[in-house]
Design a protein around this motif. Structure first.
Motif, PDB file in Angstrom:
ATOM      1  N   MET A   1     -81.360 -49.210-126.099  1.00 43.88           N
ATOM      2  CA  MET A   1     -80.775 -49.367-124.769  1.00 43.88           C
ATOM      3  C   MET A   1     -81.372 -50.541-124.005  1.00 43.88           C
ATOM      4  O   MET A   1     -80.773 -51.052-123.076  1.00 43.88           O
ATOM      5  CB  MET A   1     -80.957 -48.072-123.975  1.00 43.88           C
ATOM      6  CG  MET A   1     -82.392 -47.786-123.551  1.00 43.88           C
ATOM      7  SD  MET A   1     -82.604 -46.156-122.809  1.00 43.88           S
ATOM      8  CE  MET A   1     -82.687 -45.164-124.289  1.00 43.88           C
ATOM      9  N   PHE A   2     -82.561 -50.986-124.420  1.00 46.33           N
ATOM     10  CA  PHE A   2     -83.223 -52.088-123.723  1.00 46.33           C
ATOM     11  C   PHE A   2     -83.082 -53.425-124.454  1.00 46.33           C
ATOM     12  O   PHE A   2     -83.520 -54.446-123.939  1.00 46.33           O
ATOM     13  CB  PHE A   2     -84.724 -51.794-123.562  1.00 46.33           C
ATOM     14  CG  PHE A   2     -85.018 -50.609-122.686  1.00 46.33           C
ATOM     15  CD1 PHE A   2     -84.843 -50.673-121.313  1.00 46.33           C
ATOM     16  CD2 PHE A   2     -85.472 -49.420-123.236  1.00 46.33           C
ATOM     17  CE1 PHE A   2     -85.120 -49.581-120.510  1.00 46.33           C
ATOM     18  CE2 PHE A   2     -85.755 -48.321-122.434  1.00 46.33           C
ATOM     19  CZ  PHE A   2     -85.578 -48.405-121.068  1.00 46.33           C
ATOM     20  N   PHE A   3     -82.490 -53.425-125.634  1.00 43.68           N
ATOM     21  CA  PHE A   3     -82.467 -54.633-126.449  1.00 43.68           C
ATOM     22  C   PHE A   3     -81.035 -55.065-126.732  1.00 43.68           C
ATOM     23  O   PHE A   3     -80.107 -54.250-126.703  1.00 43.68           O
ATOM     24  CB  PHE A   3     -83.204 -54.396-127.768  1.00 43.68           C
ATOM     25  CG  PHE A   3     -84.646 -54.016-127.583  1.00 43.68           C
ATOM     26  CD1 PHE A   3     -85.567 -54.946-127.144  1.00 43.68           C
ATOM     27  CD2 PHE A   3     -85.075 -52.724-127.836  1.00 43.68           C
ATOM     28  CE1 PHE A   3     -86.894 -54.604-126.958  1.00 43.68           C
ATOM     29  CE2 PHE A   3     -86.407 -52.370-127.653  1.00 43.68           C
ATOM     30  CZ  PHE A   3     -87.319 -53.318-127.217  1.00 43.68           C
ATOM     31  N   PRO A   4     -80.833 -56.362-127.019  1.00 39.66           N
ATOM     32  CA  PRO A   4     -79.489 -56.819-127.394  1.00 39.66           C
ATOM     33  C   PRO A   4     -78.995 -56.057-128.613  1.00 39.66           C
ATOM     34  O   PRO A   4     -79.772 -55.717-129.495  1.00 39.66           O
ATOM     35  CB  PRO A   4     -79.711 -58.310-127.718  1.00 39.66           C
ATOM     36  CG  PRO A   4     -80.969 -58.684-127.014  1.00 39.66           C
ATOM     37  CD  PRO A   4     -81.825 -57.449-127.015  1.00 39.66           C
ATOM     38  N   ARG A   5     -77.698 -55.826-128.647  1.00 38.42           N
ATOM     39  CA  ARG A   5     -77.139 -55.095-129.788  1.00 38.42           C
ATOM     40  C   ARG A   5     -75.797 -55.691-130.164  1.00 38.42           C
ATOM     41  O   ARG A   5     -75.132 -56.335-129.344  1.00 38.42           O
ATOM     42  CB  ARG A   5     -76.974 -53.604-129.452  1.00 38.42           C
ATOM     43  CG  ARG A   5     -76.038 -53.327-128.287  1.00 38.42           C
ATOM     44  CD  ARG A   5     -75.982 -51.834-127.957  1.00 38.42           C
ATOM     45  NE  ARG A   5     -75.085 -51.554-126.849  1.00 38.42           N
ATOM     46  CZ  ARG A   5     -73.781 -51.369-126.976  1.00 38.42           C
ATOM     47  NH1 ARG A   5     -73.225 -51.446-128.161  1.00 38.42           N
ATOM     48  NH2 ARG A   5     -73.037 -51.113-125.920  1.00 38.42           N
TER      49      ARG A   5
END
Length: 209
Positions: A1-5
Motif C-alpha cells: 500500500m505504500f509502494f508503487p505497484r
C-alpha cells in the motif's frame, strides 16, 4: 500500500480503517505517504486529502517514484490541506460529516508534531495535557472515519493514515496509538536506497526499494 505497484496488481490495502506509519526523521515517511495517496486515488477513482504543515511540506517535499509523472490525472485527485496546529485537525474532522463526498483516504503527515507541549498545557492545564489532546483528537478522527464508512457502505471506503516521528524503536505515544489504531507500521532506511517496513501490530514485515 505504500509502494508503487503495477496497474494490474490487486490493491493491497489494509482492512484497517486507521493506520499509522512511524519512523525516524528524514527516513522517507512523507514520500511513502504520498505514494499511498497516489495508490488510493488510483484504486478508488476518488479524491484523497493530504494534511500537512505548509512549512514542513515545502521544506521536505516528497520524492515521487519514476512511474509518477507530473501530468498524471491521478495527482489532481490529491488535495493538499495546510493546517498549523492540532486545532486545525480537529476543526477539519469536526466538520467531516458535512462533506457531500467522502475522500478515499485522509492522510496526516507528522500527526504528533501538531501537538506542542506548551500549547497543550495552556489549554488543558495538567502534566498529561499533550496526551489528553492527542486522545481527544484521535477519538474525533475515529468517529469521523467510522461515520464516513457507514455512509459509504458498499460504495467504497475511507481510510485515515497518520505518520509520526520516533527516535527509538517505537513511537513515543505508542500506548495511545494502540488504543485507536489497529495497524501500526515502523520504517527505517537501510542506507542503500531501500526501506525496511515492519507491521508492529502483527508479525508481518517486509523490505522494499
Amino acid at each position: 500500500m505504500f509502494f508503487p505497484r503495477a496497474s494490474t496488481a490487486p490493491p493491497p490495502f489494509d482492512d484497517a480503517r486507521i493506520l499509522l506509519l512511524s519512523g525516524p526523521p528524514c527516513c522517507g515517511k512523507t514520500s511513502l505517504l504520498f505514494q499511498f495517496a497516489i495508490n488510493r486515488a488510483a484504486e478508488s477513482g476518488r479524491d484523497v486529502v493530504f494534511i500537512s504543515s505548509r512549512g514542513r511540506l515545502e521544506s521536505n517535499p516528497p520524492f515521487l517514484s519514476q512511474d509518477v509523472k507530473p501530468s498524471m490525472d491521478v495527482l489532481h485527485r490529491i488535495q493538499i490541506k495546510y493546517v498549523e496546529d492540532d486545532e486545525g485537525i480537529r476543526k477539519y474532522f469536526a466538520a467531516f460529516h458535512l462533506l457531500d463526498n467522502f475522500p478515499a483516504a485522509v492522510i496526516v503527515d507528522d500527526f504528533a508534531g501538531f501537538f506542542l507541549e506548551r500549547i497543550c498545557q495552556q489549554r488543558y492545564g495538567n502534566t498529561r495535557a499533550r496526551d489528553l489532546a492527542m486522545v481527544r483528537t484521535l477519538a474525533l478522527c475515529q468517529n469521523a472515519i467510522a461515520h464516513a464508512n457507514t455512509k459509504l457502505g458498499t460504495l467504497g471506503s475511507c481510510n485515515l493514515l497518520l505518520s509520526d516521528v520516533h527516535q527509538g524503536d517505537n513511537p513515543r505515544s505508542l500506548f495511545i496509538y494502540k488504543r485507536w489504531i489497529s495497524s501500526i507500521y515502523t520504517i527505517q532506511g537501510d542506507g542503500l536506497g531501500s526501506y525496511i517496513l515492519k507491521n508492529i501490530s502483527s508479525s508481518q514485515s517486509g523490505i522494499k526499494e
